[in-house]
Scaffold this motif. Structure first.
Motif, PDB file in Angstrom:
ATOM      1  N   TYR A   1      45.141  25.637  49.255  1.00 53.11           N
ATOM      2  CA  TYR A   1      44.230  26.292  48.087  1.00 53.11           C
ATOM      3  C   TYR A   1      45.347  26.820  47.048  1.00 53.11           C
ATOM      4  CZ  TYR A   1      40.017  27.636  45.350  1.00 53.11           C
ATOM      5  OH  TYR A   1      39.095  27.797  44.475  1.00 53.11           O
ATOM      6  N   GLU A   2      45.488  26.238  45.852  1.00 46.11           N
ATOM      7  CA  GLU A   2      46.136  26.972  44.965  1.00 46.11           C
ATOM      8  C   GLU A   2      45.332  27.123  43.649  1.00 46.11           C
ATOM      9  OE1 GLU A   2      50.002  25.049  43.972  1.00 46.11           O
ATOM     10  OE2 GLU A   2      50.548  24.772  46.152  1.00 46.11           O
ATOM     11  N   THR A   3      45.498  28.178  42.967  1.00 44.53           N
ATOM     12  CA  THR A   3      44.644  28.535  41.823  1.00 44.53           C
ATOM     13  C   THR A   3      45.281  28.884  40.620  1.00 44.53           C
ATOM     14  OG1 THR A   3      42.693  29.852  41.250  1.00 44.53           O
ATOM     15  CG2 THR A   3      44.209  30.803  42.879  1.00 44.53           C
ATOM     16  N   VAL A   4      44.959  28.506  39.778  1.00 43.24           N
ATOM     17  CA  VAL A   4      45.993  28.959  38.464  1.00 43.24           C
ATOM     18  C   VAL A   4      45.143  29.832  37.383  1.00 43.24           C
ATOM     19  CG1 VAL A   4      47.245  28.071  36.350  1.00 43.24           C
ATOM     20  CG2 VAL A   4      47.155  26.849  38.516  1.00 43.24           C
ATOM     21  N   GLU A   5      45.811  30.974  37.209  1.00 44.62           N
ATOM     22  CA  GLU A   5      45.279  32.003  36.178  1.00 44.62           C
ATOM     23  C   GLU A   5      46.307  32.509  35.249  1.00 44.62           C
ATOM     24  OE1 GLU A   5      42.917  33.785  34.054  1.00 44.62           O
ATOM     25  OE2 GLU A   5      41.805  33.058  35.950  1.00 44.62           O
ATOM     26  N   ALA A   6      46.032  32.575  33.943  1.00 50.13           N
ATOM     27  CA  ALA A   6      47.126  33.232  33.030  1.00 50.13           C
ATOM     28  C   ALA A   6      46.612  34.704  32.826  1.00 50.13           C
ATOM     29  CB  ALA A   6      47.151  32.625  31.734  1.00 50.13           C
ATOM     30  N   TYR A   7      45.464  34.834  32.899  1.00 56.47           N
ATOM     31  CA  TYR A   7      44.977  36.360  32.387  1.00 56.47           C
ATOM     32  C   TYR A   7      44.011  36.861  33.732  1.00 56.47           C
ATOM     33  CZ  TYR A   7      46.375  34.405  28.058  1.00 56.47           C
ATOM     34  OH  TYR A   7      47.075  33.866  27.042  1.00 56.47           O
ATOM     35  N   PRO A   8      44.710  37.434  34.664  1.00 52.72           N
ATOM     36  CA  PRO A   8      43.943  37.800  35.924  1.00 52.72           C
ATOM     37  C   PRO A   8      43.268  39.117  35.758  1.00 52.72           C
ATOM     38  CG  PRO A   8      46.494  38.208  36.171  1.00 52.72           C
ATOM     39  CD  PRO A   8      46.066  37.466  34.935  1.00 52.72           C
ATOM     40  N   LEU A   9      42.280  39.332  36.354  1.00 49.45           N
ATOM     41  CA  LEU A   9      41.513  40.432  36.657  1.00 49.45           C
ATOM     42  C   LEU A   9      42.207  41.505  37.446  1.00 49.45           C
ATOM     43  CD1 LEU A   9      37.837  39.045  37.211  1.00 49.45           C
ATOM     44  CD2 LEU A   9      38.662  39.964  35.087  1.00 49.45           C
ATOM     45  N   SER A  10      41.846  42.767  37.033  1.00 46.82           N
ATOM     46  CA  SER A  10      42.635  43.523  38.248  1.00 46.82           C
ATOM     47  C   SER A  10      41.540  43.713  39.621  1.00 46.82           C
ATOM     48  CB  SER A  10      42.698  45.216  37.466  1.00 46.82           C
ATOM     49  OG  SER A  10      41.107  45.467  37.360  1.00 46.82           O
ATOM     50  N   TRP A  11      42.352  44.284  40.420  1.00 46.39           N
ATOM     51  CA  TRP A  11      41.351  44.213  41.743  1.00 46.39           C
ATOM     52  C   TRP A  11      40.187  45.268  41.478  1.00 46.39           C
ATOM     53  CZ3 TRP A  11      38.866  42.620  45.297  1.00 46.39           C
ATOM     54  CH2 TRP A  11      38.294  43.491  46.435  1.00 46.39           C
ATOM     55  N   GLU A  12      40.464  46.424  40.523  1.00 47.67           N
ATOM     56  CA  GLU A  12      39.472  47.453  40.565  1.00 47.67           C
ATOM     57  C   GLU A  12      38.296  46.495  39.599  1.00 47.67           C
ATOM     58  OE1 GLU A  12      38.880  51.521  37.505  1.00 47.67           O
ATOM     59  OE2 GLU A  12      40.663  50.020  37.326  1.00 47.67           O
ATOM     60  N   GLU A  13      38.577  45.657  38.747  1.00 47.63           N
ATOM     61  CA  GLU A  13      37.254  44.751  38.199  1.00 47.63           C
ATOM     62  C   GLU A  13      36.821  43.985  39.195  1.00 47.63           C
ATOM     63  OE1 GLU A  13      38.879  44.118  33.460  1.00 47.63           O
ATOM     64  OE2 GLU A  13      40.165  43.441  35.022  1.00 47.63           O
ATOM     65  N   ALA A  14      37.639  43.206  39.925  1.00 44.64           N
ATOM     66  CA  ALA A  14      37.151  42.237  41.023  1.00 44.64           C
ATOM     67  C   ALA A  14      36.124  42.710  41.925  1.00 44.64           C
ATOM     68  CB  ALA A  14      38.160  41.396  41.510  1.00 44.64           C
ATOM     69  N   SER A  15      36.716  43.993  42.295  1.00 44.92           N
ATOM     70  CA  SER A  15      36.001  44.820  43.148  1.00 44.92           C
ATOM     71  C   SER A  15      34.601  44.857  43.107  1.00 44.92           C
ATOM     72  CB  SER A  15      36.751  45.955  43.887  1.00 44.92           C
ATOM     73  OG  SER A  15      36.707  46.787  42.862  1.00 44.92           O
ATOM     74  N   LEU A  16      34.185  45.027  41.905  1.00 50.63           N
ATOM     75  CA  LEU A  16      32.919  45.118  41.306  1.00 50.63           C
ATOM     76  C   LEU A  16      31.792  43.985  41.983  1.00 50.63           C
ATOM     77  CD1 LEU A  16      33.348  46.690  37.892  1.00 50.63           C
ATOM     78  CD2 LEU A  16      33.002  47.995  40.058  1.00 50.63           C
TER      79      LEU A  16
END
Length: 220
Positions: free
Chosen positions: A80-95
């Motif tokens: 699995y490969e995933t492409v992202e130019a503007y990633p979320l922080s873990w602080e945001e994703a952890s919500l």
């Protein structure tokens, strides 16, 4: 850009971007959208084999997490490969409440690892699931005949029309192996025509909740 945590109709969370007036997932059900578009109409085309997947837009990580959960049921070995130019922080994703909504608390460390692992370095999340995040703009993708399946989950054409043009879908076509598939929640006529201009065979399928149609494209 600021992100606002929202709850979608199926109880799963998403993020709303006020500047774009856009959400990361369908407000009518983030989890249901992922299951319908990317799993039922994409991943489940493959069973008992090795499958390479390219995801266009890592975002909250929901598609990757659900694919990880489902791949053992289908007896698949996944790269699995995933492409992202503007990633979320873990602080945001952890919500995000995805492990609890999926009723699988054991997914929590996998979800965290997906978000906190190094970019552009493959890791093994399990013996049958390798994972790689690519910090990259979609316009820079150049993978000749490398993938069996593409999850095309960019922000909508009304927000980022440049990501739904022939030039992008040509890169997708080139990245797929022969007989590979691309699935997306989108169903606009302009998107379908852009895919067809690249050589894809395109079919309209019933869409996720509150959406009449979606598209699935096949490289001949």
């Amino acid at each position: 850009m600021k992100h606002e945590l929202i709850q979608t109709s199926d109880g799963s969370t998403s993020l709303y971007i006020a500047d774009l007036q856009e959400t990361y997932h369908s407000k009518h059900g983030a989890l249901q959208e992922t299951l319908h578009v990317f799993i039922h109409n994409g991943l489940q085309l493959f069973q008992q084999q090795a499958v390479s997947i390219l995801e266009i837009g890592f975002g909250t990580g929901l598609n990757a997490l659900v694919t990880y959960l489902k791949h053992t049921d289908l007896n698949l070995s996944i790269h699995y490969e995933t492409v992202e130019a503007y990633p979320l922080s873990w602080e945001e994703a952890s919500l995000m409440n995805f492990p609890s909504v999926l009723n699988t608390p054991a997914l929590s460390p996998i979800f965290e690892q997906m978000h906190t692992c190094a970019w552009d370095e493959p890791i093994a999340l399990s013996p049958t699931f390798s994972f790689k995040k690519r910090l990259q703009r979609f316009e820079e993708i150049d993978d000749p005949a490398s993938f069996d399946l593409i999850y095309f989950d960019a922000f909508g054409a009304q927000v980022q029309p440049e990501l739904w043009e022939v030039s992008i879908f040509q890169k997708m076509y080139n990245a797929l192996k022969p007989n590979g598939y691309l699935v997306t929640y989108a169903a606009k006529g302009s998107v379908r025509r852009a895919m067809q201009a690249c050589g894809f065979g395109v079919e309209r399928l019933p869409g996720p909740p509150m959406k009449r149609e979606m598209l699935r494209a096949r490289k001949g």
